[in-house]
Design a protein around this motif. Structure first.
Motif, mmCIF file in Angstrom:
data_model
loop_
_atom_site.group_PDB
_atom_site.id
_atom_site.type_symbol
_atom_site.label_atom_id
_atom_site.label_comp_id
_atom_site.label_asym_id
_atom_site.label_seq_id
_atom_site.Cartn_x
_atom_site.Cartn_y
_atom_site.Cartn_z
ATOM 1 N N LEU A 62 -0.403 -3.489 11.316
ATOM 2 C CA LEU A 62 -0.474 -3.255 12.756
ATOM 3 C C LEU A 62 0.873 -2.865 13.343
ATOM 4 C CD1 LEU A 62 -2.737 -3.360 14.811
ATOM 5 C CD2 LEU A 62 -2.416 -5.811 14.994
ATOM 6 N N ASN A 63 1.961 -3.331 12.761
ATOM 7 C CA ASN A 63 3.286 -3.030 13.311
ATOM 8 C C ASN A 63 3.869 -1.726 12.764
ATOM 9 O OD1 ASN A 63 3.988 -3.681 10.718
ATOM 10 N ND2 ASN A 63 5.547 -5.188 11.272
ATOM 11 N N GLY A 64 3.070 -0.966 12.029
ATOM 12 C CA GLY A 64 3.542 0.323 11.535
ATOM 13 C C GLY A 64 3.977 0.303 10.086
ATOM 14 N N ASN A 65 4.233 -0.871 9.547
ATOM 15 C CA ASN A 65 4.625 -0.954 8.139
ATOM 16 C C ASN A 65 3.437 -0.690 7.219
ATOM 17 O OD1 ASN A 65 7.204 -1.469 8.877
ATOM 18 N ND2 ASN A 65 7.192 -3.648 8.351
ATOM 19 N N THR A 66 3.757 -0.552 5.947
ATOM 20 C CA THR A 66 2.722 -0.263 4.970
ATOM 21 C C THR A 66 2.798 -1.284 3.839
ATOM 22 O OG1 THR A 66 2.796 2.091 5.465
ATOM 23 C CG2 THR A 66 1.853 1.472 3.350
ATOM 24 N N ALA A 88 6.330 -1.354 -4.241
ATOM 25 C CA ALA A 88 6.750 -1.471 -2.836
ATOM 26 C C ALA A 88 8.250 -1.168 -2.708
ATOM 27 C CB ALA A 88 6.446 -2.869 -2.306
ATOM 28 N N GLN A 89 9.013 -1.661 -3.665
ATOM 29 C CA GLN A 89 10.461 -1.481 -3.609
ATOM 30 C C GLN A 89 10.867 -0.015 -3.794
ATOM 31 O OE1 GLN A 89 12.517 -4.018 -6.386
ATOM 32 N NE2 GLN A 89 14.473 -2.942 -6.138
ATOM 33 N N TYR A 90 10.320 0.621 -4.813
ATOM 34 C CA TYR A 90 10.808 1.958 -5.152
ATOM 35 C C TYR A 90 10.051 3.084 -4.458
ATOM 36 C CZ TYR A 90 13.853 -0.218 -8.518
ATOM 37 O OH TYR A 90 14.841 -0.975 -9.083
ATOM 38 N N ILE A 91 8.798 2.851 -4.129
ATOM 39 C CA ILE A 91 8.028 3.937 -3.499
ATOM 40 C C ILE A 91 7.960 3.750 -1.976
ATOM 41 C CG2 ILE A 91 5.838 5.225 -3.512
ATOM 42 C CD1 ILE A 91 7.487 5.395 -6.155
ATOM 43 N N HIS A 92 7.808 2.509 -1.516
ATOM 44 C CA HIS A 92 7.801 2.276 -0.060
ATOM 45 C C HIS A 92 9.180 1.878 0.470
ATOM 46 C CE1 HIS A 92 3.190 1.227 -0.091
ATOM 47 N NE2 HIS A 92 3.423 2.490 -0.352
ATOM 48 N N ASN A 93 10.158 1.798 -0.419
ATOM 49 C CA ASN A 93 11.534 1.452 -0.024
ATOM 50 C C ASN A 93 11.652 0.119 0.723
ATOM 51 O OD1 ASN A 93 12.434 3.989 -1.047
ATOM 52 N ND2 ASN A 93 11.654 4.936 0.836
ATOM 53 N N VAL A 94 10.927 -0.879 0.237
ATOM 54 C CA VAL A 94 10.996 -2.218 0.832
ATOM 55 C C VAL A 94 11.931 -3.085 -0.005
ATOM 56 C CG1 VAL A 94 9.685 -4.279 1.464
ATOM 57 C CG2 VAL A 94 8.612 -2.022 1.628
ATOM 58 N N ASP A 99 4.434 -7.867 1.956
ATOM 59 C CA ASP A 99 4.459 -6.450 1.583
ATOM 60 C C ASP A 99 3.486 -6.161 0.449
ATOM 61 O OD1 ASP A 99 6.778 -5.747 3.331
ATOM 62 O OD2 ASP A 99 7.737 -7.267 2.080
ATOM 63 N N VAL A 100 3.215 -7.190 -0.343
ATOM 64 C CA VAL A 100 2.345 -7.024 -1.510
ATOM 65 C C VAL A 100 1.303 -8.142 -1.483
ATOM 66 C CG1 VAL A 100 2.236 -7.003 -4.040
ATOM 67 C CG2 VAL A 100 4.251 -6.063 -2.867
#
Lengths: 315, 315
Positions: free
Chosen positions: A134-138, A166-172, A223-224
């Motif tokens: 909801l806050n725009g994150n994925t 999440a770390q390498y593709i979504h840059n989290v 995130d996951v």
């Protein structure tokens, strides 16, 4: 960087694949060469019609197509000149660095399992989906259907695979991991969740923050999200249907609800295998194809498969 | 007809319970007498303030309250004068025909199991929720959390219990039953779904129409959806969060999205036990309380528990 794209996969093949390729080339000066696999007589005229810059594109002729309802294993055996079989051949022989298709999902999975090795130490490869917060994150949800019966050790590994994604593709940075469950406290859940919780808690490779309930799914608590593939698949398909609901109620233009428009997504990578394989949705449109290529590019650039390998070697 | 209502249960107790009672009495000339269980010093003034017609109401003093986070079994033992303990005493001794509470869910479940008998032949009681269908109809989903690890035989019984509920409470003729699954074809699913499918197919007491995927959940393909309580609970809470999403996006006034406003619902009956017990949501508002009473009234009127008994006797 060479990326193989199945031009014959998806409900609107090969048109949407060609349009997606056009979008990709227009928006992106990426270093990739795209190997377009498909029936030359169908693909070539479309590439011309859409004025595709052929300096970044190679057409690989594959006269056969595996249909949506063909039994995967037999189809792959009986159609060695199908776009999917040819794609896996190119990938396994090292001629391309990634293979993407929106075709028969079963054939893509069987092809992955038989042609591309599972990374040593990985019990079972997994497939994931993105979660629009909801806050725009994925977020990332896994497994979403490859493993409908899971053991706790598998879920524990999905947490690692999802975190690296999440770390390498979504840059989290240091992605937060949650276990999908029926309550927040440790000790809640079915026997699978109860047994998985302590494993995740002890797992030094993931930033486990505890259980996540259905009501928190679209909030940015983790995130996951890790679950068995049965529950994950039901959730994925429910989430896909949100966009339908929004359309029925004439609110599909809302930017948040629009993020549930899974046609726009770039497919799901098969995580835990030695090379990048991405499986697209049957209803993939041009944007989905473009995003699939971009995801593949990212996976190759950051060498995700190798990052996963390293993570499991030190296990 | 006597219905016991826990006035001390719910986040806004006893105010919303009193307001709900007022709504019920205003809208309904039902034959029920409502036994209002709670702390007299709190309940009585509110009944007066809201000008409740005392000819249909009895106040039953219960000076103790079981809090939301109290361990259920111990709380019930240590607080015999709590509204929940008193309610179950009234129900088990036959002084009332139904007991409703929006209080501690665990205490309600433990109370049900220990005080009210499970109907002979029923392996495990179950709880269900309503499913707002896009076309205006209402479905039933069960189990939604009482049985997080299920056996195929249990799911097969949930189908019967859900069908009787849909038939007698939602007035659906010959309700269609679907098995929640990851694909449409027989043979799909995790081992639970695969083993349950043939049982449902052979079950002459239900109108089984096959598997239901997550994407069909809000479409009117079935009246009763059967799944294990882990998956059902995740889905229920996700569905509850839809209303939040709609509120965040300013579309909560949409009549369809409004149906996800679970505060308005009348709670979930415990199906498979000998007497009507209804458990409300902690956030129940006046409308929820009113609807809980109406559901109890319907359950008593159609003698649902007896219908279930008969169905399992002839098993």
């Amino acid at each position: 960087m060479n990326i193989a794209l199945d031009m014959m996969g998806g409900d609107f093949a090969p048109l949407e694949a060609v349009k997606g390729l056009q979008l990709y080339l227009a928006s992106n000066s990426g270093p990739a060469t795209i190997f377009c696999i498909g029936d030359e007589s169908l693909v070539q005229p479309l590439l011309e019609e859409y004025q595709i810059n052929m300096s970044s594109v190679k057409v690989i002729h594959a006269p056969e197509v595996i249909g949506y309802h063909e039994p995967p294993t037999r189809a792959l055996k009986e159609k060695p000149r199908s776009s999917i079989a040819v794609g896996f051949h190119l990938l396994s022989s090292g001629k391309v660095d990634a293979f993407l298709s929106a075709g028969n999902t079963g054939a893509m999975l069987v092809g992955t399992m038989y042609t591309i090795k599972t990374i040593e130490g990985v019990l079972r490869p997994t497939i994931s989906t993105v979660v629009p917060k909801l806050n725009g994150n994925t977020g990332v949800l896994l497994d979403v259907g490859l493993n409908v019966d899971c053991k706790p050790e598998q879920l524990n590994q999905f947490a690692v695979l999802g975190s690296l994604y999440a770390q390498y593709i979504h840059n989290v940075d240091n992605p937060r991991v949650g276990l999908l469950n029926v309550g927040e406290e440790e000790g809640k859940g079915n026997s699978l969740a109860q047994t998985t919780y302590p494993l995740l808690k002890e797992n030094s490779k993931v930033n486990f923050i505890g259980n996540i309930e259905g009501r928190d799914f679209f909030h940015d608590k983790v995130d996951v999200t890790v679950c068995d593939g049965f529950t994950g698949n039901v959730i994925l398909k429910m989430a896909e249907s949100f966009f339908d609901l929004a359309e029925h109620r004439n609110v599909s233009n809302d930017p948040y609800f629009h993020r549930f428009h899974y046609e726009n997504y770039g497919g799901t990578p098969v995580l835990g295998v030695a090379k990048p394989v991405i499986i697209g949705h049957g209803i993939s449109n041009d944007k989905a194809f473009k995003n699939m290529i971009i995801t593949a590019e990212k996976m190759i650039e950051c060498d995700l498969c190798n990052k996963i390998k390293e993570s499991f070697v030190t296990a």
